[in-house]
Design a protein around this motif. Structure first.
Motif, PDB file in Angstrom:
ATOM      1  N   VAL A  70     -11.480  -3.435  -5.765  1.00  0.00           N
ATOM      2  CA  VAL A  70     -10.477  -4.431  -6.170  1.00  0.00           C
ATOM      3  C   VAL A  70      -9.072  -3.868  -5.969  1.00  0.00           C
ATOM      4  O   VAL A  70      -8.165  -4.590  -5.517  1.00  0.00           O
ATOM      5  CB  VAL A  70     -10.721  -4.860  -7.639  1.00  0.00           C
ATOM      6  CG1 VAL A  70      -9.554  -5.645  -8.193  1.00  0.00           C
ATOM      7  CG2 VAL A  70     -11.998  -5.677  -7.741  1.00  0.00           C
ATOM      8  N   THR A  73      -8.392  -4.040  -2.140  1.00  0.00           N
ATOM      9  CA  THR A  73      -8.119  -5.390  -1.630  1.00  0.00           C
ATOM     10  C   THR A  73      -6.777  -5.901  -2.148  1.00  0.00           C
ATOM     11  O   THR A  73      -6.084  -6.649  -1.460  1.00  0.00           O
ATOM     12  CB  THR A  73      -9.240  -6.362  -2.020  1.00  0.00           C
ATOM     13  OG1 THR A  73      -9.432  -6.324  -3.434  1.00  0.00           O
ATOM     14  CG2 THR A  73     -10.522  -6.034  -1.305  1.00  0.00           C
ATOM     15  N   GLY A  74      -6.404  -5.508  -3.375  1.00  0.00           N
ATOM     16  CA  GLY A  74      -5.102  -5.928  -3.910  1.00  0.00           C
ATOM     17  C   GLY A  74      -3.941  -5.276  -3.202  1.00  0.00           C
ATOM     18  O   GLY A  74      -2.841  -5.834  -3.151  1.00  0.00           O
ATOM     19  N   ALA A  76      -3.610  -4.882  -0.074  1.00  0.00           N
ATOM     20  CA  ALA A  76      -3.319  -5.605   1.166  1.00  0.00           C
ATOM     21  C   ALA A  76      -3.009  -7.079   0.937  1.00  0.00           C
ATOM     22  O   ALA A  76      -2.552  -7.762   1.852  1.00  0.00           O
ATOM     23  CB  ALA A  76      -4.512  -5.489   2.116  1.00  0.00           C
ATOM     24  N   SER A  77      -3.244  -7.572  -0.256  1.00  0.00           N
ATOM     25  CA  SER A  77      -3.038  -8.994  -0.543  1.00  0.00           C
ATOM     26  C   SER A  77      -1.594  -9.255  -0.985  1.00  0.00           C
ATOM     27  O   SER A  77      -1.049  -8.539  -1.822  1.00  0.00           O
ATOM     28  CB  SER A  77      -4.007  -9.442  -1.647  1.00  0.00           C
ATOM     29  OG  SER A  77      -3.753 -10.773  -1.993  1.00  0.00           O
ATOM     30  N   GLU A  78      -0.993 -10.301  -0.434  1.00  0.00           N
ATOM     31  CA  GLU A  78       0.390 -10.655  -0.760  1.00  0.00           C
ATOM     32  C   GLU A  78       0.522 -11.184  -2.185  1.00  0.00           C
ATOM     33  O   GLU A  78       1.550 -11.012  -2.821  1.00  0.00           O
ATOM     34  CB  GLU A  78       0.901 -11.727   0.223  1.00  0.00           C
ATOM     35  CG  GLU A  78       0.990 -11.267   1.657  1.00  0.00           C
ATOM     36  CD  GLU A  78       2.236 -10.451   1.915  1.00  0.00           C
ATOM     37  OE1 GLU A  78       3.225 -10.625   1.183  1.00  0.00           O
ATOM     38  OE2 GLU A  78       2.207  -9.621   2.832  1.00  0.00           O
ATOM     39  N   ASN A  79      -0.512 -11.832  -2.700  1.00  0.00           N
ATOM     40  CA  ASN A  79      -0.411 -12.508  -3.987  1.00  0.00           C
ATOM     41  C   ASN A  79      -0.779 -11.621  -5.176  1.00  0.00           C
ATOM     42  O   ASN A  79      -0.674 -12.062  -6.316  1.00  0.00           O
ATOM     43  CB  ASN A  79      -1.315 -13.746  -4.006  1.00  0.00           C
ATOM     44  CG  ASN A  79      -0.903 -14.740  -2.944  1.00  0.00           C
ATOM     45  OD1 ASN A  79       0.265 -14.826  -2.598  1.00  0.00           O
ATOM     46  ND2 ASN A  79      -1.863 -15.499  -2.438  1.00  0.00           N
ATOM     47  N   SER A  80      -1.221 -10.423  -4.962  1.00  0.00           N
ATOM     48  CA  SER A  80      -1.647  -9.579  -6.085  1.00  0.00           C
ATOM     49  C   SER A  80      -0.444  -8.883  -6.715  1.00  0.00           C
ATOM     50  O   SER A  80       0.580  -8.676  -6.052  1.00  0.00           O
ATOM     51  CB  SER A  80      -2.669  -8.545  -5.619  1.00  0.00           C
ATOM     52  OG  SER A  80      -2.051  -7.575  -4.832  1.00  0.00           O
ATOM     53  N   GLY A  83       0.515  -5.853  -4.744  1.00  0.00           N
ATOM     54  CA  GLY A  83       0.531  -6.120  -3.310  1.00  0.00           C
ATOM     55  C   GLY A  83       1.645  -5.374  -2.597  1.00  0.00           C
ATOM     56  O   GLY A  83       2.403  -4.603  -3.194  1.00  0.00           O
ATOM     57  N   ASN A  89       2.351  -1.049  -5.907  1.00  0.00           N
ATOM     58  CA  ASN A  89       1.708  -0.719  -4.640  1.00  0.00           C
ATOM     59  C   ASN A  89       1.920   0.748  -4.305  1.00  0.00           C
ATOM     60  O   ASN A  89       0.993   1.438  -3.895  1.00  0.00           O
ATOM     61  CB  ASN A  89       2.262  -1.608  -3.528  1.00  0.00           C
ATOM     62  CG  ASN A  89       1.522  -1.415  -2.217  1.00  0.00           C
ATOM     63  OD1 ASN A  89       1.279  -0.288  -1.783  1.00  0.00           O
ATOM     64  ND2 ASN A  89       1.175  -2.514  -1.585  1.00  0.00           N
TER      65      ASN A  89
END
Length: 137
Positions: A70, A73-74, A76-80, A83, A89
């Motif tokens: 988790v 994946t967070g 690389a995610s814009e909405n986390s 991110g 980050n």
């Protein structure tokens, strides 16, 4: 009382065996000991462990693997919340990559320790499985 009846029965069995086969010398049947045999005289066999004996280590490995997946994946995610471009980050980038690099190292170490420590081998396998399956979801 019960011991006397039991001993009498053993004697009758021995007499019956003597009458059946006189050509072959048989050893008489002896009563079993009432005390347990010490461990030093027993055969030392390897105890087979059930997989359910190591459920705690498997659950811990799966949960830790899912947490690392988790985090990855967070990253690389814009909405986390952690991110790209956030302060979290930068703070979580190296620990998440270390958790990813830890999976193959754990598997290699568990190859050598699997016979002595089966719980560690199951932990590392479940860590890798939790990491990969959560990354695929």
């Amino acid at each position: 009382m019960a011991t006397a009846n039991f001993q009498a029965r053993i004697e009758r069995i021995n007499r019956a065996h003597e009458g059946l086969a006189p050509a072959r010398a048989k050893t008489p049947i002896r009563a079993l000991r009432s005390q347990p045999v010490p461990m030093s005289t027993r055969r030392a066999g390897r105890k087979r462990l059930s997989i359910f004996d190591h459920m705690q280590s498997m659950a811990l490995g799966s949960v830790l693997g899912c947490i690392v997946a988790v985090l990855l994946t967070g990253l690389a995610s814009e909405n986390s919340p952690w991110g790209p471009g956030t302060d979290l980050n930068e703070m979580l980038f190296l620990p998440a990559l270390a958790g990813l690099a830890l999976a193959p190292i754990l598997m290699l170490v568990s190859l050598f320790l699997a016979s002595k420590r089966p719980g560690f081998a199951l932990f590392s396998l479940s860590y890798l499985s939790g990491l990969v399956i959560t990354m695929l979801i």
